[in-house]
Design a protein around this motif. Structure first.
Motif, PDB file in Angstrom:
ATOM      1  N   ARG A 105      -4.589   0.733 -11.213  1.00  0.00           N
ATOM      2  CA  ARG A 105      -3.658   0.755 -10.088  1.00  0.00           C
ATOM      3  C   ARG A 105      -4.238   1.553  -8.909  1.00  0.00           C
ATOM      4  NH1 ARG A 105       1.607   3.157 -12.821  1.00  0.00           N
ATOM      5  NH2 ARG A 105      -0.005   4.552 -13.625  1.00  0.00           N
ATOM      6  N   ARG A 159      -4.345  -3.451  -9.046  1.00  0.00           N
ATOM      7  CA  ARG A 159      -2.943  -3.683  -8.708  1.00  0.00           C
ATOM      8  C   ARG A 159      -2.585  -2.682  -7.611  1.00  0.00           C
ATOM      9  NH1 ARG A 159      -2.917  -3.305 -14.006  1.00  0.00           N
ATOM     10  NH2 ARG A 159      -1.385  -1.619 -14.155  1.00  0.00           N
ATOM     11  N   THR A 161      -0.573  -1.031  -4.374  1.00  0.00           N
ATOM     12  CA  THR A 161       0.712  -0.797  -3.716  1.00  0.00           C
ATOM     13  C   THR A 161       0.467   0.005  -2.445  1.00  0.00           C
ATOM     14  OG1 THR A 161       1.902  -0.780  -5.822  1.00  0.00           O
ATOM     15  CG2 THR A 161       3.018   0.182  -3.921  1.00  0.00           C
ATOM     16  N   ASP A 220      -2.797  -9.408  -6.004  1.00  0.00           N
ATOM     17  CA  ASP A 220      -1.894  -8.388  -6.526  1.00  0.00           C
ATOM     18  C   ASP A 220      -1.808  -7.229  -5.545  1.00  0.00           C
ATOM     19  OD1 ASP A 220      -0.216  -6.943  -8.116  1.00  0.00           O
ATOM     20  OD2 ASP A 220      -1.427  -7.114  -9.925  1.00  0.00           O
ATOM     21  N   SER A 269      12.978  -3.202 -10.988  1.00  0.00           N
ATOM     22  CA  SER A 269      12.135  -4.236 -10.391  1.00  0.00           C
ATOM     23  C   SER A 269      11.962  -3.970  -8.903  1.00  0.00           C
ATOM     24  CB  SER A 269      12.769  -5.615 -10.598  1.00  0.00           C
ATOM     25  OG  SER A 269      13.963  -5.734  -9.834  1.00  0.00           O
ATOM     26  N   ASN A 270      10.960  -4.598  -8.313  1.00  0.00           N
ATOM     27  CA  ASN A 270      10.789  -4.484  -6.863  1.00  0.00           C
ATOM     28  C   ASN A 270      12.008  -5.006  -6.120  1.00  0.00           C
ATOM     29  OD1 ASN A 270       8.316  -3.242  -6.869  1.00  0.00           O
ATOM     30  ND2 ASN A 270       7.124  -5.073  -6.394  1.00  0.00           N
ATOM     31  N   LYS A 308       7.487  -8.507  -9.226  1.00  0.00           N
ATOM     32  CA  LYS A 308       6.831  -7.401  -9.918  1.00  0.00           C
ATOM     33  C   LYS A 308       7.809  -6.255 -10.145  1.00  0.00           C
ATOM     34  CE  LYS A 308       2.140  -8.387  -8.312  1.00  0.00           C
ATOM     35  NZ  LYS A 308       2.361  -9.693  -7.691  1.00  0.00           N
ATOM     36  N   ASP A 312       5.385   0.982 -13.323  1.00  0.00           N
ATOM     37  CA  ASP A 312       4.770   0.352 -14.490  1.00  0.00           C
ATOM     38  C   ASP A 312       3.866   1.332 -15.209  1.00  0.00           C
ATOM     39  OD1 ASP A 312       3.728  -1.308 -16.369  1.00  0.00           O
ATOM     40  OD2 ASP A 312       2.522  -2.481 -14.988  1.00  0.00           O
ATOM     41  N   GLY A 317       1.039  -4.421 -15.947  1.00  0.00           N
ATOM     42  CA  GLY A 317       1.188  -5.176 -14.711  1.00  0.00           C
ATOM     43  C   GLY A 317       1.967  -6.458 -14.873  1.00  0.00           C
ATOM     44  N   GLU A 318       2.717  -6.599 -15.962  1.00  0.00           N
ATOM     45  CA  GLU A 318       3.445  -7.838 -16.213  1.00  0.00           C
ATOM     46  C   GLU A 318       4.543  -8.030 -15.184  1.00  0.00           C
ATOM     47  OE1 GLU A 318       6.330  -9.449 -19.707  1.00  0.00           O
ATOM     48  OE2 GLU A 318       4.250  -9.048 -20.269  1.00  0.00           O
ATOM     49  N   SER A 319       4.671  -9.255 -14.695  1.00  0.00           N
ATOM     50  CA  SER A 319       5.701  -9.611 -13.725  1.00  0.00           C
ATOM     51  C   SER A 319       6.911 -10.179 -14.443  1.00  0.00           C
ATOM     52  CB  SER A 319       5.155 -10.631 -12.728  1.00  0.00           C
ATOM     53  OG  SER A 319       4.078 -10.093 -11.984  1.00  0.00           O
TER      54      SER A 319
END
Length: 496
Positions: A105, A159, A161, A220, A269-270, A308, A312, A317-319
């Protein structure tokens, strides 16, 4: 007779129906984060009038990363005030974050002043490092968002952000009133400069859309922005003298305290986080309308960003559109809290006996809107009950009127739902106050079990993307607002 799932069956024109994330674990090995907070600038006129907010926000985000998100303290580089020069931020983006490896990440956070200039390709949003300078017609020593995104985009396989608690609208909406009053907005995270700078730099820039930048390999890349393009990010004055950013406070509370977990399933969740920060920002704006001429609407972007999870610690990284579809995953995607303004009723009510005929579902809403009705069995089978091809053929456009229930199926369908096997599941009803931008294929889908690869690859991504958009942000100048919506669920069961 044609059977299309274990619990759904078409019989001579009739349907027989048995209706069908964040997990906390150990931290990833070597994630990297760069956190920047600037209150005091080398050139004094750029410094925040409400001191300490950016520092407090940066430290709060450091705590979120080392706590709820599972980053190691040694994996975070923190740049505050005079540490956050143009060169230092560039080095942090290139060298520090560059130490990450594919599969890990990367997190970049900025709190401070932002602005917009007019570049050769259109509007160019910028952030102002500590050593930014003012000059006729603009600023020097700035970092454009495009440059930042290009640097992050080189980190293929990570991943990523990006969280920006700043704004790029300047004071364009206050150009007259600010000059007339001789003051500005002390809570704004955009420079409050003189009229000539605003007219030369800001106003022409806002006529152009932001310049597009390429997403990193693999796509991602999740981007959070405190406000929509025409809005101004604010510092919370209610907490004085312990100032802090309105957006960052909501963002951190949503994750750390779990306040964004609207369905209480332990996953933020996002989409849930987006709804929460938008609700908190809107509430603050409602209490301080003199500071919010264009509103406060946090933005989420990036390919599949709304699918996403916001936190996490598993490192997977599972959506939400991976693996078996579940009602909880779809609730995480829908985001909104369960509401009394919409209800779902099964006729006859569950539990029903195997062989029960003519089952129907009645949805009632206290407000006008657009209905999406899904059945999700505990085995993971998804059926889109509404909108559907039959309703569309009868001229129904997906609307539900306040106080006028929708029955699925009704007499016009030429079919019925019968219970043909033992099962359990959940019916989810979403009523969006504002129209959702959905494809023709979505609104004319047949009432049938949707293959899992289609649910995960098409249905959920399209729904997530439409919910994350703002209701009226077709251009950079729009006064964006979140799509209002209500959600209700109902458990069903067919027993022997």
């Amino acid at each position: 007779m044609m059977r299309f799932m274990r619990h759904l069956q078409i019989v001579t024109g009739q349907i027989v129906m048995g209706l069908a994330a964040l997990v906390i674990a150990g931290p990833a090995l070597a994630d990297k984060a760069l956190i920047v907070g600037i209150d005091t600038y080398q050139e004094g006129k750029l410094s925040a009038e409400l001191k300490g907010g950016a520092r407090a926000d940066a430290l709060r985000m450091q705590g979120v990363l080392t706590g709820a998100l599972g980053y190691g303290k040694d994996d975070i580089q923190l740049l505050i005030d005079d540490q956050a020069t143009t060169a230092a931020i560039r080095a942090g983006l290139q060298d520090w974050l560059g130490r990450s490896k594919p599969g890990e990440r990367v997190f970049f956070y900025f709190a401070g002043q932002g602005h917009a200039t007019k570049g050769t390709g259109g509007r160019e949003d910028t952030i102002l490092p500590f050593d930014a300078t003012t000059k006729p017609g603009g600023f020097g020593n700035t970092l454009s968002r495009n440059e930042i995104d290009r640097q992050l985009g080189r980190l293929a396989g990570r991943r990523i952000t990006e969280v920006i608690d700043s704004s790029h609208a300047g004071t364009v909406t206050r150009a007259i009133s600010v000059e007339a009053s001789g003051g500005g907005n002390p809570a704004a995270r955009s420079p409050q400069l003189d009229g000539s700078t605003r007219s030369i730099v800001v106003e022409p820039a806002l006529r152009d859309e932001p310049v597009a930048t390429p997403e990193p390999a693999g796509g991602d890349f999740v981007k959070w922005q405190a406000v929509a393009p025409a809005q101004t990010a604010l510092v919370d004055e209610e907490a004085a003298p312990a100032y802090r950013g309105v957006f960052t406070t909501a963002f951190a509370d949503g994750i750390e305290k779990g306040l964004a977990d609207t369905n209480g399933n332990g996953t933020v969740s996002n989409q849930e986080l987006l709804d929460y920060v938008r609700a908190q920002s809107s509430a603050y704006c409602g209490r301080h309308r003199d500071r919010c001429e264009m509103g406060l609407t946090p933005m989420l972007s990036g390919e599949g960003a709304a699918l996403k999870v916001a936190a996490d610690k598993t490192g997977s990284g599972e959506s939400l559109n991976q693996g078996k579809p579940t009602a909880d995953k779809i609730l995480d995607l829908l985001g909104a809290k369960l509401s009394d303004s919409v209800s779902v009723e099964q006729i006859p009510p569950s539990p029903v006996r195997l062989g029960t005929k003519d089952m129907r579902f009645k949805v009632t809403s206290s407000q006008d809107g657009f209905l999406i009705l899904l059945s999700v069995s505990d085995e993971g089978e998804v059926v889109q009950l509404f909108p559907n091809a039959i309703a569309a053929a009868h001229g129904k456009d997906g609307r539900i009127r306040a106080g006028s229930p929708i029955m699925v199926p009704d007499a016009s369908y030429g079919m019925r739902f019968d219970a043909t096997s033992v099962t359990k599941g959940t019916v989810l009803a979403l009523v969006a106050v504002d129209p959702l931008k959905l494809s023709k294929g979505f609104v004319t889908r047949k009432i049938d079990v949707i293959p899992q690869d289609e649910v995960n690859g098409s249905v959920l991504p399209e729904l997530a993307d439409s919910l994350a958009k703002t209701a009226n942000a077709d251009s950079v100048k729009a006064n964006a607002k979140a799509i209002g919506r209500s959600v209700a669920t109902m458990r069903y069961e067919i027993v022997p």
